[in-house]
Design a protein around this motif. Structure first.
Motif, PDB file in Angstrom:
ATOM      1  N   MET A   1       0.859  -1.201   0.000  1.00  0.00           N
ATOM      2  CA  MET A   1       0.000   0.000   0.000  1.00  0.00           C
ATOM      3  C   MET A   1       0.884   1.235   0.000  1.00  0.00           C
ATOM      4  N   LEU A   2       0.646   2.148  -0.921  1.00  0.00           N
ATOM      5  CA  LEU A   2       1.424   3.376  -0.983  1.00  0.00           C
ATOM      6  C   LEU A   2       1.006   4.308   0.146  1.00  0.00           C
ATOM      7  N   PRO A   3       1.936   5.190   0.595  1.00  0.00           N
ATOM      8  CA  PRO A   3       1.642   6.028   1.763  1.00  0.00           C
ATOM      9  C   PRO A   3       0.580   7.080   1.484  1.00  0.00           C
ATOM     10  N   GLU A   4      -0.148   7.432   2.537  1.00  0.00           N
ATOM     11  CA  GLU A   4      -1.140   8.506   2.466  1.00  0.00           C
ATOM     12  C   GLU A   4      -0.409   9.835   2.605  1.00  0.00           C
ATOM     13  N   ILE A   5      -0.565  10.703   1.613  1.00  0.00           N
ATOM     14  CA  ILE A   5       0.170  11.955   1.600  1.00  0.00           C
ATOM     15  C   ILE A   5      -0.787  13.091   1.329  1.00  0.00           C
ATOM     16  N   ARG A   6      -0.495  14.255   1.895  1.00  0.00           N
ATOM     17  CA  ARG A   6      -1.360  15.411   1.718  1.00  0.00           C
ATOM     18  C   ARG A   6      -1.457  15.837   0.265  1.00  0.00           C
ATOM     19  N   GLY A   7      -2.527  16.517  -0.049  1.00  0.00           N
ATOM     20  CA  GLY A   7      -2.705  17.058  -1.380  1.00  0.00           C
ATOM     21  C   GLY A   7      -1.898  18.322  -1.572  1.00  0.00           C
ATOM     22  N   LEU A   8      -2.031  18.908  -2.748  1.00  0.00           N
ATOM     23  CA  LEU A   8      -1.251  20.070  -3.127  1.00  0.00           C
ATOM     24  C   LEU A   8      -2.060  21.331  -2.866  1.00  0.00           C
ATOM     25  N   ASN A   9      -1.458  22.264  -2.154  1.00  0.00           N
ATOM     26  CA  ASN A   9      -2.143  23.516  -1.873  1.00  0.00           C
ATOM     27  C   ASN A   9      -1.175  24.684  -1.972  1.00  0.00           C
ATOM     28  N   GLU A  10      -1.671  25.810  -2.436  1.00  0.00           N
ATOM     29  CA  GLU A  10      -0.918  27.046  -2.514  1.00  0.00           C
ATOM     30  C   GLU A  10      -1.216  27.836  -1.271  1.00  0.00           C
ATOM     31  N   GLU A  11      -0.398  28.827  -0.978  1.00  0.00           N
ATOM     32  CA  GLU A  11      -0.538  29.474   0.308  1.00  0.00           C
ATOM     33  C   GLU A  11      -1.483  30.656   0.342  1.00  0.00           C
ATOM     34  N   CYS A  12      -1.463  31.539  -0.621  1.00  0.00           N
ATOM     35  CA  CYS A  12      -2.256  32.742  -0.417  1.00  0.00           C
ATOM     36  C   CYS A  12      -2.397  33.588  -1.671  1.00  0.00           C
ATOM     37  N   GLY A  13      -3.250  34.595  -1.546  1.00  0.00           N
ATOM     38  CA  GLY A  13      -3.447  35.570  -2.602  1.00  0.00           C
ATOM     39  C   GLY A  13      -3.449  36.964  -2.006  1.00  0.00           C
ATOM     40  N   VAL A  14      -2.918  37.936  -2.770  1.00  0.00           N
ATOM     41  CA  VAL A  14      -2.777  39.310  -2.317  1.00  0.00           C
ATOM     42  C   VAL A  14      -3.572  40.225  -3.240  1.00  0.00           C
ATOM     43  N   PHE A  15      -4.242  41.206  -2.646  1.00  0.00           N
ATOM     44  CA  PHE A  15      -4.991  42.182  -3.430  1.00  0.00           C
ATOM     45  C   PHE A  15      -4.867  43.536  -2.752  1.00  0.00           C
ATOM     46  N   GLY A  16      -4.814  44.606  -3.551  1.00  0.00           N
ATOM     47  CA  GLY A  16      -4.708  45.941  -2.987  1.00  0.00           C
ATOM     48  C   GLY A  16      -5.402  46.981  -3.847  1.00  0.00           C
ATOM     49  N   VAL A  17      -5.815  48.072  -3.217  1.00  0.00           N
ATOM     50  CA  VAL A  17      -6.508  49.171  -3.898  1.00  0.00           C
ATOM     51  C   VAL A  17      -5.913  50.487  -3.419  1.00  0.00           C
ATOM     52  N   TRP A  18      -5.753  51.434  -4.345  1.00  0.00           N
ATOM     53  CA  TRP A  18      -5.378  52.778  -3.940  1.00  0.00           C
ATOM     54  C   TRP A  18      -6.194  53.786  -4.752  1.00  0.00           C
ATOM     55  N   GLY A  19      -6.783  54.771  -4.039  1.00  0.00           N
ATOM     56  CA  GLY A  19      -7.466  55.857  -4.706  1.00  0.00           C
ATOM     57  C   GLY A  19      -8.900  55.570  -5.085  1.00  0.00           C
ATOM     58  N   HIS A  20      -9.577  54.695  -4.323  1.00  0.00           N
ATOM     59  CA  HIS A  20     -10.987  54.420  -4.571  1.00  0.00           C
ATOM     60  C   HIS A  20     -11.744  54.594  -3.261  1.00  0.00           C
ATOM     61  N   PRO A  21     -12.851  55.360  -3.251  1.00  0.00           N
ATOM     62  CA  PRO A  21     -13.550  55.636  -1.994  1.00  0.00           C
ATOM     63  C   PRO A  21     -14.104  54.397  -1.299  1.00  0.00           C
ATOM     64  N   ASP A  22     -14.355  53.337  -2.041  1.00  0.00           N
ATOM     65  CA  ASP A  22     -14.845  52.086  -1.453  1.00  0.00           C
ATOM     66  C   ASP A  22     -13.751  51.019  -1.491  1.00  0.00           C
ATOM     67  N   ALA A  23     -12.562  51.394  -1.032  1.00  0.00           N
ATOM     68  CA  ALA A  23     -11.397  50.503  -1.152  1.00  0.00           C
ATOM     69  C   ALA A  23     -11.627  49.157  -0.483  1.00  0.00           C
ATOM     70  N   ALA A  24     -12.244  49.163   0.712  1.00  0.00           N
ATOM     71  CA  ALA A  24     -12.443  47.907   1.433  1.00  0.00           C
ATOM     72  C   ALA A  24     -13.392  46.982   0.687  1.00  0.00           C
ATOM     73  N   LYS A  25     -14.478  47.539   0.149  1.00  0.00           N
ATOM     74  CA  LYS A  25     -15.437  46.705  -0.571  1.00  0.00           C
ATOM     75  C   LYS A  25     -14.850  46.182  -1.879  1.00  0.00           C
ATOM     76  N   ILE A  26     -14.061  47.008  -2.557  1.00  0.00           N
ATOM     77  CA  ILE A  26     -13.386  46.545  -3.777  1.00  0.00           C
ATOM     78  C   ILE A  26     -12.428  45.412  -3.432  1.00  0.00           C
ATOM     79  N   THR A  27     -11.713  45.564  -2.330  1.00  0.00           N
ATOM     80  CA  THR A  27     -10.789  44.511  -1.891  1.00  0.00           C
ATOM     81  C   THR A  27     -11.537  43.236  -1.535  1.00  0.00           C
ATOM     82  N   TYR A  28     -12.696  43.371  -0.911  1.00  0.00           N
ATOM     83  CA  TYR A  28     -13.532  42.213  -0.585  1.00  0.00           C
ATOM     84  C   TYR A  28     -13.866  41.418  -1.840  1.00  0.00           C
ATOM     85  N   TYR A  29     -14.292  42.100  -2.898  1.00  0.00           N
ATOM     86  CA  TYR A  29     -14.613  41.398  -4.140  1.00  0.00           C
ATOM     87  C   TYR A  29     -13.360  40.828  -4.800  1.00  0.00           C
ATOM     88  N   GLY A  30     -12.254  41.556  -4.686  1.00  0.00           N
ATOM     89  CA  GLY A  30     -11.006  41.032  -5.227  1.00  0.00           C
ATOM     90  C   GLY A  30     -10.583  39.752  -4.533  1.00  0.00           C
TER      91      GLY A  30
END
Length: 474
Positions: A1-30
């Motif tokens: 029996m071959l060993p049980e090994i974790r699947g493949l996962n990436e760590e994270c995603g980055v998003f940023g906004v500058w100069g938009h009055p609804d920066a937080a909401k735009i970032t939320y959708y991003g």
């Protein structure tokens, strides 16, 4: 029996906004559009030009942020982060962005990647009096910035970046500007877009489409970009090395509607399928792909061979990733809850099952079994990437060879274990051909370390120090 090994996962995603009055909401959708890059935590930091405000938590973006949370995050500049934990703690304290306050102002940082010299740097900083609050390697950069001694923030960040090694796409936010930086090899993607009079940055260009931004350009390897009311100011903090963007962005991680290095991910995956069909032909009746990241390659394989592409496997969109599996019997049932074979498509057929990669092999085994239980006469497995035989130290959760089934078993052993009638991988040359990145000085512009063992940076060996038990852990 071959060993049980974790699947493949990436760590994270980055998003940023500058100069938009609804920066937080735009970032939320991003962040919603980057949710595939991390599902364990999310956070947003916003500036109103006087102070930074933060909200973050464990779970999906939808779970962490409610309307009242976003309403409290007022300001026209923001950075956000979605997180996947590797060997580090998944505690709230490691959730990003990380925010640091001092008498001279505040700074927030979001990071995609992994600093391979973080452990040695942490030890050195501790000897100098630093006290770390997290097990995240990202905290290292904040201490280096503060200790640099430069009065100008850009000079401090530039100095700190020259002291860290590995893969990083950083987004920094202070009261009056956003600064982003990419490591000299460009291992992780980062792009800049225009949104009205403002700007956005994102780990993937698919987020620009969601928020209505226009792609401008990628951040270049070794580049430091300041975005403020003055516009965009770019400079080089380190001479660019050979560009080595992660090949798995094209194979698996990025969304099909993203462009990575000006190459559409869906088109690249279709090409990988076409090349795979040329290298490993098979007589069959239908081609199907494992949802979702393998669908594009399956279409390419089918187009090249003339074998009809069919939806032989259906993904259940309503199974949460935290589904409780209290017994072995229910664990075996788990894959059936996430994937279902379409009996009317595969029954009595010779099936080509396309998958993007094999890390542990257990999922592939269960899918082959599922297809045969649904009446498939034969199941031929084709993988649209080479065997993953080396660990990744740049932001993917494979930190030892023992976690990789292809490093401990032959192709024939894997085929026999999963019950497939045949198993074939794409070659390294086929991967480069399929992605189609332009060669510079015989370098393909991609990191192939997990396939070849040739790393673009020096890899710092682990020791017995407690910090060295944490590889990444953002």
């Amino acid at each position: 029996m071959l060993p049980e090994i974790r699947g493949l996962n990436e760590e994270c995603g980055v998003f940023g906004v500058w100069g938009h009055p609804d920066a937080a909401k735009i970032t939320y959708y991003g962040l919603h559009s980057l949710q595939h890059r991390g599902q364990e935590g999310a956070g947003i930091v916003v500036t109103d030009r006087e102070k930074l405000r933060i909200h973050k938590g464990m779970g999906l973006v939808n779970d962490v942020f409610k309307e009242e949370d976003l309403n409290r995050l007022t300001g026209d500049g923001a950075i956000g982060h979605v997180r996947y934990t590797t060997a580090g703690s998944s505690d709230f304290i490691n959730c990003q962005p990380l925010q640091f306050n001092s008498q001279t102002g505040s700074i927030a940082v979001a990071h995609n990647g992994n600093l391979v010299n973080a452990n040695a740097t942490k030890r050195q900083l501790e000897h100098q009096g630093s006290i770390f609050q997290t097990t995240s390697d990202t905290e290292v950069i904040a201490h280096l910035i503060k200790k640099s001694g430069y009065p100008d923030l850009k000079d401090s960040i530039r100095s700190a970046l020259t002291m860290v090694k590995g893969a990083y796409a950083f987004a920094f936010l202070v009261e009056d500007k956003m600064i982003v930086a990419l490591d000299p090899h460009g291992i992780r993607p980062l792009s800049i877009g225009k949104m009205g009079e403002g700007y956005v940055v994102s780990s993937e260009t698919c987020a620009f489409d969601i928020v209505g931004a226009e792609y401008i350009r990628d951040v270049l390897p070794g580049e430091l970009v300041t975005i403020s009311d003055k516009g965009i100011e770019a400079e080089t903090f380190s001479p660019a090395s050979q560009e080595s963007i992660c090949s798995m962005e094209y194979v698996y991680f990025a969304r099909p509607d993203s462009n990575i290095g000006n190459i559409n991910v869906h088109a690249a995956r279709k090409n990988l399928g076409r090349v795979l069909a040329k290298e490993s032909p098979v007589e069959a009746d239908v081609v199907t792909g494992v949802p979702d990241s393998s669908i594009s390659a399956a279409i390419g394989f089918a187009e090249q061979t003339g074998i009809p592409y069919e939806l032989g496997l259906i993904k259940n969109r309503y199974v949460g990733r935290t589904f409780i599996q209290p017994s072995q019997e229910l664990r075996e049932q788990g894959v059936k809850m996430k994937l279902s074979a379409v009996r009317g498509v595969v029954e009595g057929k010779r099936v080509v099952m396309i998958d993007d990669s094999i890390v542990r092999g257990t999922t592939s085994t269960r899918i082959v079994k599922m297809l045969k239980e649904a009446g498939a006469l034969e199941v031929h497995v084709r993988i649209s990437s080479p065997p993953i035989v080396n660990p990744c130290f740049y932001g993917i959760d494979t930190s030892t060879k023992g976690e990789l089934i292809a490093s401990v078993a032959s192709v024939e052993e894997m085929r026999e274990e999963m019950g497939a009638d045949s198993l074939m991988y794409l070659s390294v040359d086929g991967l480069m051909e399929g992605v189609g990145r332009e060669k510079v000085n015989d370098h393909c512009g991609q990191c192939l370390a997990c396939f070849t063992g040739e790393y673009p940076t020096e890899i710092y060996p682990e020791t017995d120090h407690p910090y060295d038990k944490v590889i990444g852990g953002k």
